[in-house]
Structure formats: C-alpha cells, structure tokens
Scaffold this active site. Structure first.
Site, mmCIF file in Angstrom:
data_model
loop_
_atom_site.group_PDB
_atom_site.id
_atom_site.type_symbol
_atom_site.label_atom_id
_atom_site.label_comp_id
_atom_site.label_asym_id
_atom_site.label_seq_id
_atom_site.Cartn_x
_atom_site.Cartn_y
_atom_site.Cartn_z
ATOM 1 N N CYS A 2 -14.421 -73.674 -22.643
ATOM 2 C CA CYS A 2 -13.995 -72.360 -22.364
ATOM 3 C C CYS A 2 -13.302 -71.659 -23.441
ATOM 4 O O CYS A 2 -12.319 -72.332 -23.875
ATOM 5 C CB CYS A 2 -13.498 -72.327 -20.907
ATOM 6 S SG CYS A 2 -14.348 -72.688 -19.374
ATOM 7 N N ARG A 27 -15.923 -74.107 -29.294
ATOM 8 C CA ARG A 27 -15.142 -75.025 -28.324
ATOM 9 C C ARG A 27 -16.562 -75.443 -27.184
ATOM 10 O O ARG A 27 -16.144 -76.207 -26.463
ATOM 11 C CB ARG A 27 -14.337 -74.192 -27.565
ATOM 12 C CG ARG A 27 -13.463 -73.880 -28.404
ATOM 13 C CD ARG A 27 -12.310 -72.852 -27.561
ATOM 14 N NE ARG A 27 -11.692 -73.177 -26.311
ATOM 15 C CZ ARG A 27 -10.455 -73.807 -26.517
ATOM 16 N NH1 ARG A 27 -9.915 -74.167 -27.675
ATOM 17 N NH2 ARG A 27 -9.841 -74.321 -25.543
ATOM 18 N N TRP A 75 -17.814 -73.160 -20.191
ATOM 19 C CA TRP A 75 -18.480 -74.431 -20.158
ATOM 20 C C TRP A 75 -18.393 -74.814 -18.618
ATOM 21 O O TRP A 75 -17.383 -75.096 -18.114
ATOM 22 C CB TRP A 75 -17.556 -75.428 -21.112
ATOM 23 C CG TRP A 75 -18.024 -76.643 -21.348
ATOM 24 C CD1 TRP A 75 -19.041 -76.921 -22.633
ATOM 25 C CD2 TRP A 75 -17.936 -77.939 -20.819
ATOM 26 N NE1 TRP A 75 -19.362 -78.191 -22.498
ATOM 27 C CE2 TRP A 75 -18.728 -78.681 -21.606
ATOM 28 C CE3 TRP A 75 -17.104 -78.141 -19.669
ATOM 29 C CZ2 TRP A 75 -18.868 -80.219 -20.897
ATOM 30 C CZ3 TRP A 75 -17.314 -79.460 -19.261
ATOM 31 C CH2 TRP A 75 -18.005 -80.688 -19.916
ATOM 32 N N ASN A 101 -9.823 -70.814 -18.052
ATOM 33 C CA ASN A 101 -10.000 -71.960 -18.665
ATOM 34 C C ASN A 101 -9.304 -73.154 -18.134
ATOM 35 O O ASN A 101 -8.058 -73.026 -17.944
ATOM 36 C CB ASN A 101 -9.619 -71.944 -20.265
ATOM 37 C CG ASN A 101 -9.853 -73.304 -20.819
ATOM 38 O OD1 ASN A 101 -10.429 -74.399 -20.411
ATOM 39 N ND2 ASN A 101 -8.999 -73.578 -22.114
ATOM 40 N N GLY A 102 -10.005 -74.154 -17.425
ATOM 41 C CA GLY A 102 -9.099 -75.432 -16.912
ATOM 42 C C GLY A 102 -9.826 -75.644 -15.341
ATOM 43 O O GLY A 102 -10.987 -75.238 -15.376
ATOM 44 N N GLU A 481 -18.141 -94.885 -34.741
ATOM 45 C CA GLU A 481 -18.099 -93.598 -35.026
ATOM 46 C C GLU A 481 -19.439 -92.878 -35.650
ATOM 47 O O GLU A 481 -19.873 -91.799 -35.226
ATOM 48 C CB GLU A 481 -16.998 -93.200 -36.166
ATOM 49 C CG GLU A 481 -16.970 -91.946 -36.585
ATOM 50 C CD GLU A 481 -16.432 -90.661 -35.630
ATOM 51 O OE1 GLU A 481 -16.333 -91.073 -34.446
ATOM 52 O OE2 GLU A 481 -16.736 -89.749 -36.077
ATOM 53 N N LYS A 485 -21.556 -90.006 -33.942
ATOM 54 C CA LYS A 485 -21.895 -88.905 -34.757
ATOM 55 C C LYS A 485 -23.218 -88.521 -34.476
ATOM 56 O O LYS A 485 -23.600 -87.502 -34.320
ATOM 57 C CB LYS A 485 -21.495 -89.068 -36.061
ATOM 58 C CG LYS A 485 -21.090 -88.008 -37.061
ATOM 59 C CD LYS A 485 -19.678 -87.619 -36.889
ATOM 60 C CE LYS A 485 -19.215 -87.308 -35.624
ATOM 61 N NZ LYS A 485 -18.002 -86.965 -35.143
ATOM 62 N N GLU A 488 -24.182 -87.217 -30.810
ATOM 63 C CA GLU A 488 -23.706 -86.008 -30.400
ATOM 64 C C GLU A 488 -24.305 -84.965 -30.748
ATOM 65 O O GLU A 488 -24.836 -83.960 -30.323
ATOM 66 C CB GLU A 488 -22.357 -85.893 -30.441
ATOM 67 C CG GLU A 488 -21.829 -86.122 -31.802
ATOM 68 C CD GLU A 488 -20.280 -86.021 -31.854
ATOM 69 O OE1 GLU A 488 -19.497 -85.720 -30.594
ATOM 70 O OE2 GLU A 488 -19.457 -86.533 -32.745
ATOM 71 N N HIS A 504 -25.682 -111.629 -27.240
ATOM 72 C CA HIS A 504 -25.062 -111.601 -25.885
ATOM 73 C C HIS A 504 -25.909 -110.392 -25.212
ATOM 74 O O HIS A 504 -25.329 -109.831 -24.271
ATOM 75 C CB HIS A 504 -23.520 -111.619 -25.730
ATOM 76 C CG HIS A 504 -22.848 -112.840 -26.573
ATOM 77 N ND1 HIS A 504 -23.064 -113.921 -25.866
ATOM 78 C CD2 HIS A 504 -22.225 -112.804 -27.754
ATOM 79 C CE1 HIS A 504 -22.155 -114.948 -26.571
ATOM 80 N NE2 HIS A 504 -21.797 -114.076 -27.658
ATOM 81 N N LYS A 603 -15.769 -78.693 -28.345
ATOM 82 C CA LYS A 603 -14.814 -79.211 -29.375
ATOM 83 C C LYS A 603 -13.346 -79.593 -28.855
ATOM 84 O O LYS A 603 -12.895 -80.576 -29.148
ATOM 85 C CB LYS A 603 -14.450 -78.154 -30.376
ATOM 86 C CG LYS A 603 -13.633 -78.303 -31.607
ATOM 87 C CD LYS A 603 -14.345 -79.033 -32.699
ATOM 88 C CE LYS A 603 -13.377 -79.502 -33.920
ATOM 89 N NZ LYS A 603 -14.071 -80.822 -34.317
HETATM 90 C C1 G6P Z 1 -14.543 -84.070 -28.196
HETATM 91 C C2 G6P Z 1 -14.956 -83.642 -29.752
HETATM 92 C C3 G6P Z 1 -14.696 -84.706 -30.417
HETATM 93 C C4 G6P Z 1 -13.086 -85.252 -30.428
HETATM 94 C C5 G6P Z 1 -12.573 -85.627 -29.090
HETATM 95 C C6 G6P Z 1 -11.291 -85.802 -28.809
HETATM 96 O O1 G6P Z 1 -15.347 -84.921 -27.491
HETATM 97 O O2 G6P Z 1 -16.291 -83.245 -29.589
HETATM 98 O O3 G6P Z 1 -15.031 -84.579 -31.854
HETATM 99 O O4 G6P Z 1 -13.241 -86.522 -31.151
HETATM 100 O O5 G6P Z 1 -13.093 -84.367 -28.153
HETATM 101 O O6 G6P Z 1 -10.728 -84.521 -29.466
HETATM 102 P P1 G6P Z 1 -9.236 -84.471 -29.912
HETATM 103 O O7 G6P Z 1 -9.099 -82.822 -30.294
HETATM 104 O O8 G6P Z 1 -8.361 -84.978 -29.099
HETATM 105 O O9 G6P Z 1 -9.373 -85.246 -31.347
#
Ligand code: G6P
Length: 608
Positions: A2, A27, A75, A101-102, A481, A485, A488, A504, A603
């Site tokens: 949002c 966002r 969102w 937002n929230g 990671e 990546k 996503e 396992h 984001k």
């Molecule tokens: C979202 C973003 C990620 C990020 C995570 C934590 O899922 O898409 O890229 O790692 O939030 O966010 P922060 O702002 O706390 O690093």
C-alpha cells in the site's frame, strides 16, 4: 505494501498525487485510487490493476480539477483486489474520504457495531470502518474525530483523510505504518516513503506513532493522540534524485545489481581508517563487546538470509554464540533474553512489521538492540538503541540486491571488529581480512562484467519447473538467497537445501534433467559438496556449480561451472550471490515477467 500520496497546494493535485503513487509502485499493489476536492464535492476515481489504468482514466489527473487530494495504491489484505475495494473509501454522504495502509485488527467487531447503528458498507475492506467511524465522531472538528477513532481501533495504520467541510486541508495519522509529511513553497505532501515527494521537496517530517497532522496552505500542524498540539522538527533528505530513477537500465533490478560495487564501497569505506574498522555508531564499549555472551539476529526475507551468513561469520570469527531467527517466529515464541546479549534487527526498509515488533519486544525486555538498516529515519532506525546504516541508497526493485550485499558487508565488519576486540583472531588474520574486504567492490565489478555468460545459461532454463539450490555453511546461506531471488521474480518453484540434508528427503525429487545449482566456495566443505553433486548427478540431475578458480577439478563432476574470484572464505557470499542475482534476473526477463514488480509481492511489508 500500500502506498499513500497526498497533496494540498498551489498546483493541480491529481497529477502530483499520481506521480507520487508511481514512485511508490515498487511497494507492490493491485489497485489504485485518487480523491480530490473539485471545488464542490470530493471527486473520486478508482481502478483495479496497474496505476496506468487510473492514469489513463483521468488523463494523468488532468480530468480531476482541484488543489487538494489523497491517493493510494492498494495491496489487498481484506477483500480481493477490485474497483470497489480500492481506496479511497468514503462515508455514505461522500463527505469524508480515507486512504489507509495497515490493518485494522478489530474491524470485525467495529463493523458489526456500525451496521447495528445503520451504517451501510460498500466494500469488504477493514478500511471502510474508518470512514464510518469518522462520520460517527465528527462534530465539526476533524482532529477530534480522528483522535476518537484512533483510541478505538486496534492494529496498524497510516491514514490520509479529507473532510468536505474542511476542503483545503489534508489530515494524516499513523501507528506502526510509515508516513511522512513534506513541505515546499508550492504545497504540502503526505507520502508512505521519500521517493514519492523527492521531485517536489527535501524537507520532511517523520510522523511518529499515534501522531496526527493537519496540512493546509497556511499551516503544518501536528497533534498527539489526545489532540494536544506538538512541535516537530523537519529533516532534510539528501538522497540523489536520480538514484530513484532507472538511469538507462531496462529495470531497476538490473540497475541496482550494477550499483553493488558502489553501494558496498560506500558502506565499507567510511568505516575503515588506520587499518582498523571504526564502528563508532555501534554504541557498545569495548568492555561490553568483550562480555557479549549471545547474539540474536532477527529479520525477514533476504535480510534474514544475510543474518544466516551473519551467524556463520560472527561465530567463526568472534566466537560469539549466535542465533538467526525469522522475525515472524521470534516475536511470538517468547524468546529468552539474557544479560550481556545483543539483538540485531536487519532491514532494508526499516519498516517491516514483524521486524519492528521483534525490536519492540526485545526493548521491552531491556535487551540492547542494534539495527542494520538502509532507510535513514525509518521506524526501526529510530527505535533501535543504535544503527549501522547500509549506504545502498534507495532500492526500488522489489527483489533486493544492493541492500542485501551491503547488509553482508556490515556483518563482516561487525564480526571483524568483535573478533579483534575479543582477541579471537590474530592481528595478521585481521589485516588479511581487511585487505580482502577492501577488494570486494572491485571483485563484484569483475563478476558483473561476465553477465552475458549467465544470460546464455539462463536462457536455457526459461521453461524449467523446479530448481534446487544447495551448499554447506555460508554456501547454504547463499543458496537460500539464490533460491528466493529466483522464485520471487521468475515464479519457478525453487528450494534451497543444506547439501548434507539432501539425502534426508529431497534427493527423491531428482530425476533426469532436474537443474541443481551447487555452491561450493568454502574450502573445508568443498569435498563434501562435491560428493553431494555426484549423488544428485547419479540420479540424473544437471548441475550448475559455482566455485573458485582453484577448484578447476569441479569441471570433472558438474555439467556447467561458473567461477568467482578468490576472497577470504567468510566473504565468499558477497561474490557467489552476484551470478545468482543475474541468473534470476535473466530468467525473469526471458519469461517476459514484470521483473521489478513481481505479482503478489511488496517491497515493504508493513503488515503482519
Ligand atoms: C519483502 C521484500 C524482500 C525483503 C523483505 C524484508 O519481502 O520483498 O526483498 O527482504 O521484505 O524487508 P526489509 O525491508 O525488512 O529488509
């Protein structure tokens, strides 16, 4: 997650609001809307889908006259994405408009009560209760009504509100969701984040929890939740305006991948002096560092993954027992806080709801909290006892790259500093690590110059359905990671495994042609990972391996090998992640997806 943008001033409001919302697209959202006072009434337009739909509908705002308005990218949490559920939400008389937002956690109870009183709901959202409650409590004084609502709602909110009775005013309020107020000679702004207003002003007030703002052409006023007037000081944002734009790259993600050498250098360089690491911001004395008995690293998403590396590095160099937790787990598991312990919260945005809640829990239990944060002035940065900033600059692409790399660099410096003070590494080892640390930005640069090779490989895997990542130790942290990546932004199912765990369970999924990305940069673990590669290959897997040049023999067992330059073992992750970021990027690009704004993702995750 949002986005809110609002404007009151001398210019037409809607185009400025739409510009602001466009800067907040990163966002994550699924619908958008704007409400403007057009001289007579509050004129509202909303549309499901991308912002460009709303933009076209309103001729980039031109068809919405008026100098005062609020806008929103939604969102979905309560109620599916739709035109009706999009914000703003209005009361039945169309005299009050709200963007939010929230999450209003007690909205169910509030809605029942309002319905009993005869209020009709048009949407399925939690936000709509706010519009009706404001109607209920409004008797001519907006701040009084907002304050009464704030006393009765539970949950998190950043709000932008307009009252038809006060047509040249915007009201704002916040609790646990970010909101800033910007001021310029031309007007006043509200926004979820700085990029939304950077074109217009650099003078910003950060709203604190349970504060209310009232903006008009004449005034910028702030109140606490009891309606008492409060004084706030503006801060000047010194971000480079171009940093939040694409600068010739096809996507923000590619631009941000390429900014990593600079971002890592900017994070490291100011903290190295006289062959030592200077972490003055740490707020811990040498004695406190020597006495540290335990570290908890707490974060979400990729920031959590840097914490997994952080654990390996802190334990191996500084010999401090370290745990890394997901913030959403940590906050509810009644963690044990011991004296002489340190909680480290890692966050790019500094606004992630679970990480912020974990921070507050730690502080409530009198634990010392250090934050590793990218966004200056964010909630986590402000509430922690001390902050080590990552100097990555604004990161726009939802999939983090440069902030991730900077977080790793901060962990290296922290571990080295702690190790030196605690005497767990020799001065010679420290000097060697320091030399390696300084070289990292150039080595990342070298890796970036090999991107065609990775694009070539990625193009062969555009149609694949499953990919597995594996590694041991720090290579496992990087696998986590690399896998995140990829999934996503490419929507390909991928999983990361500690290579020793394969037997396992996961090995049962191996069949002819399954792609396995094996990371083998850690010298003492190398032979073990090679054995795991052989095991999956025997079951038909195609293995792409990442290792260093001294392990040329990898070509005898893996099908495709990518090499990263040599560095000290604890720092390998900073190099190994670069080809994996590029691989994800090119797979997403090749599949024709929205690289910077993947579906369903945000984001900045400002709700639980
Ligand atoms: C979202 C973003 C990620 C990020 C995570 C934590 O899922 O898409 O890229 O790692 O939030 O966010 P922060 O702002 O706390 O690093």
């Amino acid at each position: 997650m949002c986005g809110i943008a609002g404007y009151i001033g001398k210019q037409q409001a809607a185009p400025i609001i739409l510009d602001g919302l466009a800067k907040l697209e990163y966002r994550g959202y699924d619908s958008a809307g704007v409400a403007v006072f057009d001289g007579e009434k509050i004129h509202m337009e909303k549309a499901m889908g991308r912002l460009r739909v709303l933009d076209e509908m309103t001729h980039h705002g031109a068809s919405m006259p008026g100098f005062c308005g609020v806008g929103h990218t939604r969102w979905a949490t309560h109620g599916c994405p739709s035109d009706t559920n999009a914000h703003p939400h209005m009361n039945e008389e169309n005299t009050i408009a709200v963007v939010h937002n929230g999450i209003i956690e007690n909205y169910g109870k509030l809605k029942q009560r309002l319905e009993k009183k005869g209020y009709h709901f048009a949407s399925e959202t939690d936000t709509e209760v706010l519009a009706h409650m404001l109607t209920e409590y409004y008797h001519g004084d907006p701040v009084d009504a907002i304050e009464k609502v704030m006393h009765r709602v539970e949950g998190s909110y950043a709000l932008g509100i307009m009252f038809l009775d006060h047509p040249h005013h915007i009201y704002a309020a916040r609790k646990d969701s970010p909101l800033i107020v910007g001021v310029s000679d031309d007007g006043k702004f509200i926004a979820s984040d700085v990029p939304a207003i950077l074109h217009y002003t650099r003078n910003v007030y950060y709203m604190e929890n349970e504060e209310i703002a009232c903006l008009s052409n004449e005034h910028t006023r702030f109140f606490n939740i009891d309606g008492e007037s409060i004084e706030k000081q503006p801060v000047t944002i010194d971000w480079d305006i171009h940093a939040a734009e694409k600068g010739g790259y096809e996507h923000f993600m590619l631009k941000e991948i390429h900014e990593q050498p600079k971002a890592v250098r900017d994070t490291i360089s100011p903290r190295i002096s006289n062959n030592d690491i200077d972490l003055g911001e740490l707020g811990l004395s040498e004695e406190e560092i020597r006495n540290l008995k335990h570290i908890s690293i707490v974060a979400c998403g990729s920031a959590y993954h840097t914490g997994v590396t952080g654990k390996y590095v802190l334990e191996s160099l500084a010999r401090i027992p370290t745990e890394t937790d997901l913030a959403s787990e940590f906050r509810y598991r009644n963690p044990i806080y011991t004296p002489d312990s340190l909680v480290i919260i890692v966050s790019q945005s500094g606004e992630t709801a679970d990480s912020l809640a974990a921070l507050r829990d730690a502080k409530k239990h009198k634990s010392k909290v250090l934050a590793i944060v990218n966004v200056v002035g964010s909630s986590i940065a402000r509430e922690a006892d001390s902050v080590l900033y990552t100097w990555a600059g604004p990161e726009i692409s939802v999939a983090t790259t440069k902030a991730y790399s900077c977080q790793l660099a901060v962990f290296y410096m922290l571990a080295m500093k702690f190790a030196r003070i605690r005497g767990t590494i020799s001065p010679e080892q420290f000097a060697k690590l320091l030399d390696a640390l300084k070289l990292l930005p150039d080595q990342i640069e070298t890796l970036l110059s090999q991107k065609e090779k990775i694009q070539f490989f990625a193009n062969h895997y555009l149609a694949t359905e499953h990919i597995f990542f594996m590694g041991r130790g720090i290579d496992y942290a990087i696998s986590l990671e690399g896998s995140l990546k990829l999934k996503e932004i490419s929507y390909i199912h991928s999983e990361a495994y500690a290579a020793g765990e394969l037997k396992h369970g996961t090995i049962s999924l191996m069949e002819e042609g399954t792609l396995v990305v094996a990371i083998a940069t850690q010298d003492i673990l190398y032979p073990k990972t090679v054995s795991n590669i052989v095991e999956v290959k025997t079951r038909g897997a195609f293995v792409m391996a990442l290792t260093t040049l001294k392990h040329k023999d990898m070509e005898n067992c893996a099908d495709y090998v990518l090499y990263v330059p040599e560095t000290e073992n604890p720092f390998m992750g900073s190099l190994a992640i670069i080809p994996l970021q590029l691989f994800s990027y090119y797979v997403s690009l090749g599949r024709g997806l929205d690289v910077d704004k993947p579906r369903n993702l945000a984001k900045s995750v400002t709700v639980e």
